[in-house]
Design a protein around this motif. Structure first.
Motif, PDB file in Angstrom:
ATOM      1  N   LEU A   1       7.507 -10.223 -14.887  1.00 24.48           N
ATOM      2  CA  LEU A   1       6.523  -9.495 -14.182  1.00 24.48           C
ATOM      3  C   LEU A   1       6.297  -8.160 -15.081  1.00 24.48           C
ATOM      4  N   ALA A   2       5.638  -7.977 -15.815  1.00 23.52           N
ATOM      5  CA  ALA A   2       5.393  -6.775 -16.671  1.00 23.52           C
ATOM      6  C   ALA A   2       4.248  -5.861 -16.614  1.00 23.52           C
ATOM      7  N   PRO A   3       4.231  -4.839 -15.882  1.00 27.82           N
ATOM      8  CA  PRO A   3       3.086  -4.067 -15.695  1.00 27.82           C
ATOM      9  C   PRO A   3       3.527  -2.828 -16.194  1.00 27.82           C
ATOM     10  N   HIS A   4       2.709  -1.768 -17.034  1.00 29.97           N
ATOM     11  CA  HIS A   4       3.248  -0.476 -17.223  1.00 29.97           C
ATOM     12  C   HIS A   4       3.256   0.592 -16.413  1.00 29.97           C
ATOM     13  N   LEU A   5       4.150   1.543 -16.714  1.00 34.33           N
ATOM     14  CA  LEU A   5       4.165   2.749 -15.723  1.00 34.33           C
ATOM     15  C   LEU A   5       3.398   3.942 -16.212  1.00 34.33           C
ATOM     16  N   ASP A   6       3.073   3.870 -17.364  1.00 33.23           N
ATOM     17  CA  ASP A   6       2.174   5.230 -17.706  1.00 33.23           C
ATOM     18  C   ASP A   6       0.646   5.021 -17.407  1.00 33.23           C
TER      19      ASP A   6
ATOM     20  N   GLY B   1      -4.076   5.997 -11.843  1.00 27.74           N
ATOM     21  CA  GLY B   1      -3.469   4.768 -11.793  1.00 27.74           C
ATOM     22  C   GLY B   1      -3.509   3.852 -10.819  1.00 27.74           C
ATOM     23  N   ALA B   2      -4.373   4.125  -9.777  1.00 29.07           N
ATOM     24  CA  ALA B   2      -4.448   3.217  -8.692  1.00 29.07           C
ATOM     25  C   ALA B   2      -4.670   1.802  -9.194  1.00 29.07           C
ATOM     26  N   CYS B   3      -5.573   1.423 -10.053  1.00 29.39           N
ATOM     27  CA  CYS B   3      -6.112   0.226 -10.687  1.00 29.39           C
ATOM     28  C   CYS B   3      -5.417   0.017 -12.013  1.00 29.39           C
ATOM     29  N   ASP B   4      -5.170   1.104 -12.845  1.00 29.00           N
ATOM     30  CA  ASP B   4      -4.690   0.991 -14.174  1.00 29.00           C
ATOM     31  C   ASP B   4      -3.204   1.669 -14.493  1.00 29.00           C
ATOM     32  N   THR B   5      -2.195   1.202 -14.083  1.00 31.42           N
ATOM     33  CA  THR B   5      -1.751  -0.072 -13.589  1.00 31.42           C
ATOM     34  C   THR B   5      -0.805   0.035 -12.356  1.00 31.42           C
ATOM     35  N   LYS B   6      -0.832   1.216 -11.526  1.00 32.38           N
ATOM     36  CA  LYS B   6       0.042   1.298 -10.544  1.00 32.38           C
ATOM     37  C   LYS B   6       0.080   0.161  -9.394  1.00 32.38           C
ATOM     38  N   GLY B   7      -1.192  -0.100  -9.511  1.00 30.96           N
ATOM     39  CA  GLY B   7      -1.700  -1.327  -8.315  1.00 30.96           C
ATOM     40  C   GLY B   7      -0.970  -2.633  -8.741  1.00 30.96           C
ATOM     41  N   SER B   8      -0.736  -2.931  -9.973  1.00 29.66           N
ATOM     42  CA  SER B   8      -0.163  -4.183 -10.426  1.00 29.66           C
ATOM     43  C   SER B   8       1.233  -3.776 -10.294  1.00 29.66           C
ATOM     44  N   VAL B   9       1.755  -2.574 -10.449  1.00 33.16           N
ATOM     45  CA  VAL B   9       3.228  -2.257 -10.173  1.00 33.16           C
ATOM     46  C   VAL B   9       3.646  -2.503  -8.789  1.00 33.16           C
TER      47      VAL B   9
ATOM     48  N   GLU C   1       0.840  -1.079   0.013  1.00 35.19           N
ATOM     49  CA  GLU C   1      -0.015  -0.088  -0.055  1.00 35.19           C
ATOM     50  C   GLU C   1       0.868   1.334   0.017  1.00 35.19           C
ATOM     51  N   LYS C   2       1.890   1.154   0.801  1.00 39.30           N
ATOM     52  CA  LYS C   2       2.907   2.339   1.041  1.00 39.30           C
ATOM     53  C   LYS C   2       3.461   2.649  -0.540  1.00 39.30           C
ATOM     54  N   LEU C   3       3.879   1.599  -1.239  1.00 39.97           N
ATOM     55  CA  LEU C   3       4.422   1.852  -2.430  1.00 39.97           C
ATOM     56  C   LEU C   3       3.398   2.442  -3.360  1.00 39.97           C
ATOM     57  N   LEU C   4       2.183   1.776  -3.418  1.00 38.08           N
ATOM     58  CA  LEU C   4       1.186   2.233  -4.213  1.00 38.08           C
ATOM     59  C   LEU C   4       0.884   3.841  -3.999  1.00 38.08           C
ATOM     60  N   VAL C   5       0.820   4.144  -2.840  1.00 37.98           N
ATOM     61  CA  VAL C   5       0.587   5.621  -2.316  1.00 37.98           C
ATOM     62  C   VAL C   5       1.430   6.602  -3.116  1.00 37.98           C
ATOM     63  N   GLU C   6       2.785   5.971  -2.793  1.00 36.58           N
ATOM     64  CA  GLU C   6       4.109   6.916  -3.446  1.00 36.58           C
ATOM     65  C   GLU C   6       3.753   6.852  -5.086  1.00 36.58           C
ATOM     66  N   LEU C   7       3.448   5.837  -5.452  1.00 36.51           N
ATOM     67  CA  LEU C   7       3.404   5.725  -7.097  1.00 36.51           C
ATOM     68  C   LEU C   7       2.512   6.695  -7.808  1.00 36.51           C
ATOM     69  N   ILE C   8       1.081   6.726  -6.930  1.00 39.08           N
ATOM     70  CA  ILE C   8       0.156   7.772  -7.590  1.00 39.08           C
ATOM     71  C   ILE C   8       0.686   9.005  -7.079  1.00 39.08           C
ATOM     72  N   ALA C   9       1.312   9.543  -6.239  1.00 35.21           N
ATOM     73  CA  ALA C   9       1.836  10.868  -6.071  1.00 35.21           C
ATOM     74  C   ALA C   9       3.154  11.059  -7.110  1.00 35.21           C
TER      75      ALA C   9
END
Ligand SMILES: [Zn+2]
Length: 375
Positions: free
Chosen positions: A77-82, A104-112, A5-13
């Protein structure tokens, strides 16, 4: 807060909007911020990190966990970053009722977040695969022209299974349709609007073509069924033609979105439409209107690694989805690929994008379970 969760919060920001959707040099554009941040996270966990330059200022991030023994197989393991675009408030993650909101929460930083957390956890676990190499590839440009996955394939990267991160509600997806965008152009003869008998109306010709595509051709496609994907489809999406009411139009254009089933090719579809027009004595110039080919995905769900993944997830039957993604590109490049990730594609690209935090965590656990089950 869990590590995922912490990682996802940082990614969305960290905004990483695909530059194709923004004016030049917009501060939210590009994947670099996210790629750099993930590189630091991965290196800290002991993974081998490298960047694969794809476009100016835009690189895939590759992070590897090598086995202690000789490499016998590779999992990607291949999610996209954009992401797609959003107003500025969508880059401030909001936690409400067990959900995390933000672009990006679900598409697709959640997978990242789920995939990289699983890999970092594995890197620090007491036991991990002895002969399986695991590669995380954060890919650029999925939302536009898939330059990231196309570059990875072109670099002759090989793997025994790619798990492409997209919101599938934690189901293993082995098939999706391809899409072909076509432009059709009719040509007539201009004349004064007061004497249309001296002209040839390109809009009228096109009107008959549109009707043919939307009725007879659409009906023919409905007879083509795939067990996981339903039927092939056609949609006339845009039309333009003519200059003003008192001129007989000499040109008319439409664009068409044709969703292909596995086995259908771009050239085959073009030939089929051309033959249909000829049979009705209609004529149009047909050309492709897409930057890059978008082929269908159909991975054999009986492959041992796919079966193993389905077993870990607790899934008996294979599944298809309606959206196109990087999996088709990797698969066409010779890497057996499935799609998997937390979240529901119904929330992707919406103003209120969110992901269930319980599902996010479970996604990380399921990936980890698969990786730990490998030799
Ligand atoms: Zn996506």
């Amino acid at each position: 807060m869990t590590r995922t969760e912490k990682l996802l919060v940082e990614l969305i920001a960290l905004p990483s909007v695909n530059p194709a959707f923004l004016p030049p040099r917009h501060p939210h554009a590009g994947e670099k911020r996210v790629a750099d941040f993930l590189a630091v996270t991965a290196a800290r966990a002991g993974l081998e990190v490298e960047f694969q330059n794809v476009l100016p200022g835009r690189s895939n991030l590759i992070a590897r966990l090598l086995p202690r023994n000789k490499i016998r197989q590779t999992i990607l393991l291949a999610p996209h970053l954009d992401t797609v675009g959003a107003d500025g408030t969508k880059f401030i993650p909001q936690r409400r009722n067990g959900r995390l909101y933000g672009r990006g929460a679900c598409d697709t930083k959640g997978s990242v977040a789920a995939m990289l957390s699983a890999l970092c956890e594995l890197a620090n676990a007491k036991s991990r695969p002895l002969e399986t190499e695991i590669v995380f590839a954060g890919l650029i440009d999925e939302e536009h022209a898939q330059a990231g996955s196309r570059a990875l394939v072109k670099s002759r990267f090989k793997a025994d299974l790619a798990i492409v991160g997209e919101p599938t509600k934690l189901r293993v997806v082995t098939a999706h349709k391809g899409s072909l965008w076509l432009e059709l152009e009719t040509h007539g003869k201009a004349a004064h609007g007061a004497t249309p008998q001296f002209g040839q109306n390109a809009i009228h010709e096109m009107a008959r073509i549109v009707d043919l595509l939307e009725t007879d051709y659409a009906a023919r496609l409905r007879e083509r069924k795939h067990p996981l994907l339903g039927t092939a489809t056609v949609n006339v999406g845009t039309i333009s033609g003519g200059a003003q009411p008192n001129i007989v139009p000499d040109c008319c254009k439409i664009t068409v979105d044709r969703r292909k089933l596995p086995g259908e090719t771009d050239a085959g579809v073009q030939r089929e439409i051309a033959a249909l027009l000829r049979a009705r004595k209609l004529s149009a110039k047909i050309s492709s209107a897409k930057l890059a080919p978008a082929v269908p995905l159909e991975t054999n769900y009986k492959l041992p690694l796919v079966q193993e993944f389905m077993r870990c997830v607790g899934q008996k039957k294979p599944l298809g989805v309606h959206f196109f993604c990087d999996a088709a590109v990797l698969s066409a490049g010779g890497i057996p690929s499935v799609v998997f990730g937390p979240g529901d594609v119904a929330q992707a690209h919406t103003a209120d994008e969110w992901i269930s935090l319980a599902e996010l965590e479970r996604g990380k656990d399921l990936i980890l379970k698969l990786l730990q089950s490998l030799p």
